[in-house]
Design a protein around this motif. Structure first.
Motif, PDB file in Angstrom:
ATOM      1  N   ASN A  22      22.518  11.089  19.219  1.00 49.78           N
ATOM      2  CA  ASN A  22      23.759  10.737  18.528  1.00 49.78           C
ATOM      3  C   ASN A  22      24.695  11.929  18.342  1.00 49.78           C
ATOM      4  OD1 ASN A  22      23.981   7.811  17.685  1.00 49.78           O
ATOM      5  ND2 ASN A  22      21.887   8.238  17.046  1.00 49.78           N
ATOM      6  N   ILE A  23      24.178  13.137  18.503  1.00 52.27           N
ATOM      7  CA  ILE A  23      25.037  14.318  18.482  1.00 52.27           C
ATOM      8  C   ILE A  23      26.054  14.242  19.618  1.00 52.27           C
ATOM      9  CG2 ILE A  23      25.064  16.823  18.865  1.00 52.27           C
ATOM     10  CD1 ILE A  23      22.420  16.970  17.360  1.00 52.27           C
ATOM     11  N   VAL A  24      25.666  13.585  20.719  1.00 49.35           N
ATOM     12  CA  VAL A  24      26.563  13.409  21.863  1.00 49.35           C
ATOM     13  C   VAL A  24      27.230  12.032  21.828  1.00 49.35           C
ATOM     14  CG1 VAL A  24      26.726  13.325  24.389  1.00 49.35           C
ATOM     15  CG2 VAL A  24      25.210  14.975  23.286  1.00 49.35           C
ATOM     16  N   ILE A  25      26.442  11.000  21.499  1.00 54.06           N
ATOM     17  CA  ILE A  25      26.949   9.621  21.538  1.00 54.06           C
ATOM     18  C   ILE A  25      28.124   9.422  20.585  1.00 54.06           C
ATOM     19  CG2 ILE A  25      26.404   7.200  21.043  1.00 54.06           C
ATOM     20  CD1 ILE A  25      23.526   7.805  21.927  1.00 54.06           C
ATOM     21  N   ILE A  26      27.987   9.873  19.348  1.00 52.95           N
ATOM     22  CA  ILE A  26      29.028   9.630  18.346  1.00 52.95           C
ATOM     23  C   ILE A  26      30.353  10.304  18.713  1.00 52.95           C
ATOM     24  CG2 ILE A  26      29.684  10.020  15.934  1.00 52.95           C
ATOM     25  CD1 ILE A  26      26.672   9.599  15.257  1.00 52.95           C
ATOM     26  N   PRO A  27      30.360  11.608  19.056  1.00 51.73           N
ATOM     27  CA  PRO A  27      31.636  12.209  19.479  1.00 51.73           C
ATOM     28  C   PRO A  27      32.232  11.528  20.706  1.00 51.73           C
ATOM     29  CG  PRO A  27      30.062  13.933  18.960  1.00 51.73           C
ATOM     30  CD  PRO A  27      29.309  12.634  18.956  1.00 51.73           C
ATOM     31  N   ALA A  28      31.379  11.134  21.658  1.00 53.88           N
ATOM     32  CA  ALA A  28      31.869  10.466  22.872  1.00 53.88           C
ATOM     33  C   ALA A  28      32.546   9.139  22.521  1.00 53.88           C
ATOM     34  CB  ALA A  28      30.727  10.241  23.854  1.00 53.88           C
ATOM     35  N   LEU A  29      31.931   8.372  21.641  1.00 55.58           N
ATOM     36  CA  LEU A  29      32.511   7.091  21.237  1.00 55.58           C
ATOM     37  C   LEU A  29      33.805   7.281  20.454  1.00 55.58           C
ATOM     38  CD1 LEU A  29      29.367   5.014  20.167  1.00 55.58           C
ATOM     39  CD2 LEU A  29      30.691   4.832  22.271  1.00 55.58           C
ATOM     40  N   ILE A  30      33.842   8.313  19.612  1.00 60.55           N
ATOM     41  CA  ILE A  30      35.063   8.582  18.842  1.00 60.55           C
ATOM     42  C   ILE A  30      36.202   8.998  19.766  1.00 60.55           C
ATOM     43  CG2 ILE A  30      36.119  10.159  17.170  1.00 60.55           C
ATOM     44  CD1 ILE A  30      33.508  10.078  15.593  1.00 60.55           C
ATOM     45  N   VAL A  31      35.899   9.860  20.747  1.00 57.17           N
ATOM     46  CA  VAL A  31      36.922  10.278  21.714  1.00 57.17           C
ATOM     47  C   VAL A  31      37.419   9.071  22.511  1.00 57.17           C
ATOM     48  CG1 VAL A  31      37.332  11.590  23.827  1.00 57.17           C
ATOM     49  CG2 VAL A  31      36.161  12.673  21.915  1.00 57.17           C
ATOM     50  N   CYS A  32      36.500   8.231  22.971  1.00 53.17           N
ATOM     51  CA  CYS A  32      36.884   7.025  23.713  1.00 53.17           C
ATOM     52  C   CYS A  32      37.739   6.102  22.847  1.00 53.17           C
ATOM     53  CB  CYS A  32      35.644   6.276  24.191  1.00 53.17           C
ATOM     54  SG  CYS A  32      34.757   7.078  25.535  1.00 53.17           S
TER      55      CYS A  32
END
Length: 213
Positions: free
Chosen positions: A135-145
């Motif tokens: 989630n360290i990667v998933i959450i920022p990726a989803l927020i950017v998207c």
């Protein structure tokens, strides 16, 4: 120099959206954690039985089909950002993007809240190896998207309904490139979940099964 200016301009234009989406996500996390307290005793017992069976499966090494695990994990992540991508191209999809971010926060908050609530520090330890890393990667990726999708949707509204001049091609390509890059990052996350997460969970599972909260 141009890159720095572009980055500064990007931050200036989208900072409010990032703050807004971040707040929605955090509210979702808090809501998910609070939901744990709303569970009935029967629901908590049922979930604890499921969790005990899961721990047993991890300890016995039942998660050996890493290819299937990768495919399932990647399919889940890619569906999430593809939905965001599609919603960003429709004006009515903008509030739905915020709902998705809220739901993601609820899932994270509920998962961590339940583990800590039921297993104390051992639940926190398990959350640190099973929930936190990806989630360290998933959450920022989803927020950017999400922010990129919202910005593109707002761009469409301004140019279609306010009759402003400008091309959709360049913003659409930037938007799609962001989604593709996020998809590549999430493919890496899926590989981590398939190959590394089971090993990390197997390290800590014996502690959870042999010690009381």
């Amino acid at each position: 120099m141009n890159r720095n200016r572009s980055l500064q301009l990007y931050i200036k234009e989208h900072l409010s959206l990032y703050v807004f989406v971040g707040i929605i996500f955090i509210i979702g996390v808090v809501f998910g954690a609070v939901m744990v307290n709303a569970l009935s005793l029967e629901q908590k017992q049922e979930m604890m039985r499921y969790l005990s069976n899961f721990f047993s499966s991890v300890e016995q090494g039942d998660f050996t089909d890493v290819r299937q695990s990768f495919e399932q994990s990647f399919a889940l992540h890619i569906k999430w950002i593809l939905i965001i991508w599609i919603l960003g191209m429709s004006v009515i999809g903008l509030p739905l993007i915020l709902i998705l971010d809220f739901l993601k926060g609820v899932l994270v908050g509920f998962s961590v809240g339940y583990l800590v609530g039921q297993l104390s520090w051992k639940g926190l330890l398990f959350a640190l190896v099973s929930v936190a890393p990806q989630n360290i990667v998933i959450i920022p990726a989803l927020i950017v998207c999400s922010v990129t999708a919202m910005a593109f949707s707002i761009h469409m509204v301004k140019h279609r309904f306010m009759m402003r001049k400008g091309s959709f091609y360049e913003p659409f390509m930037r938007y799609s490139a962001t989604i593709l890059l996020s998809g590549a990052l999430l493919a890496g996350v899926a590989m981590f979940e398939a190959y590394v997460s089971p090993v990390m969970m197997k390290w800590v599972t014996p502690m959870l099964m042999t010690m009381s909260p």
